[in-house]
Design an enzyme around this catalytic site. Structure first.
Site, PDB file in Angstrom:
ATOM      1  CB  ILE A 173      72.806  30.637  22.962  1.00  0.00           C
ATOM      2  CG1 ILE A 173      71.907  29.439  23.310  1.00  0.00           C
ATOM      3  CG2 ILE A 173      71.954  31.894  22.769  1.00  0.00           C
ATOM      4  CD1 ILE A 173      71.205  29.567  24.652  1.00  0.00           C
ATOM      5  CB  VAL A 230      73.384  30.693  16.793  1.00  0.00           C
ATOM      6  CG1 VAL A 230      72.235  31.016  15.841  1.00  0.00           C
ATOM      7  CG2 VAL A 230      73.847  29.254  16.571  1.00  0.00           C
ATOM      8  CD  GLU A 231      70.584  35.126  19.539  1.00  0.00           C
ATOM      9  OE1 GLU A 231      70.597  36.164  18.851  1.00  0.00           O
ATOM     10  OE2 GLU A 231      69.545  34.519  19.815  1.00  0.00           O
ATOM     11  CB  SER A 232      76.736  37.971  18.876  1.00  0.00           C
ATOM     12  OG  SER A 232      77.360  37.199  19.915  1.00  0.00           O
ATOM     13  CE1 TYR A 247      69.274  31.914  18.001  1.00  0.00           C
ATOM     14  CE2 TYR A 247      67.590  30.635  19.135  1.00  0.00           C
ATOM     15  CZ  TYR A 247      68.707  31.458  19.174  1.00  0.00           C
ATOM     16  OH  TYR A 247      69.247  31.815  20.384  1.00  0.00           O
TER      17      TYR A 247
END
Length: 218
Positions: free
Chosen positions: A61, A64-66, A170
């Protein structure tokens, strides 16, 4: 004799093809390993353990997020490793029993505590990783309405049925990263010493890749 030479020549081409395939595979794995930034392993384990979430999923996660940049901030105002919007962070603080401090959203521990805690809430609510990921990105209200409208089957959800392209991509990206993490790091996330020697890490991952191929051939 001519037939034997033809067979030997064909076998030579096959062997050459296999060598090229292995070389390309090694290059791909080396490239993927070298570009896969992984940081804050200790904190990931800490908060994944606290909320009973697979640390490899947490790392996926974050990837992908940051991309493990704790200073990341989106144009929508999402903060830190888990890219928390202020409203989400405030709601999560209430859920996990923490005081809400908006100025701490880019602090690693606070961000992970709220982010992993919120994902745990979503996973407990839906009982499904894909639905939890969809809600983390697209919002609980949207996921609930998709289920209510029959767009997504709550019991057998297919992330390809998600109507929002961004959320669909996502979930796909997190799942892809998660599969890679489980393939190469099922024994644990690589530490900083391993990540400092990408050649050795690439060779290690290549051996895992070959072993997996051998197991699938059997």
């Amino acid at each position: 004799m001519k037939v034997i030479k033809t067979i030997v020549k064909a076998l030579g081409f096959i062997l050459l093809g296999l060598m090229i395939l292995l070389a390309l595979s090694f290059g791909l794995i080396s490239y993927q390993t070298s570009r896969s930034q992984i940081s804050y392993q200790e904190e990931i384990y800490k908060y994944s353990d606290k909320y009973n979430i697979d640390p490899l999923l947490t790392a996926s996660i974050i990837k992908v997020e940051s991309d493990f940049d704790n200073n990341a901030q989106s144009h929508q105002g999402a903060h830190g490793l888990m890219q928390l919007l202020e409203d989400t962070a405030m709601h999560s603080a209430d859920l996990v029993g923490l005081s809400y401090y908006p100025d701490k959203l880019n602090e690693v521990d606070y961000n992970l505590d709220l982010g992993v805690g919120y994902f745990n809430y979503l996973y407990s609510y839906y009982g499904n990783i894909d639905l939890a990921l969809a809600a983390y990105n697209g919002g609980v209200g949207n996921v609930d309405s998709w289920i209510e409208d029959g767009i997504i089957d709550k019991n057998k959800p297919n992330h390809l049925d998600i109507p929002f392209e961004e959320t669909r991509q996502y979930v796909t990206k997190v799942n892809s990263n998660y599969e890679v993490m489980k393939k190469f790091y099922k024994e644990g996330l690589p530490n900083n010493d391993q990540l400092s020697n990408l050649k050795t890490l690439s060779i290690r991952n290549f051996k895992i890749f070959l072993k997996d191929i051998a197991n699938n051939v059997r």
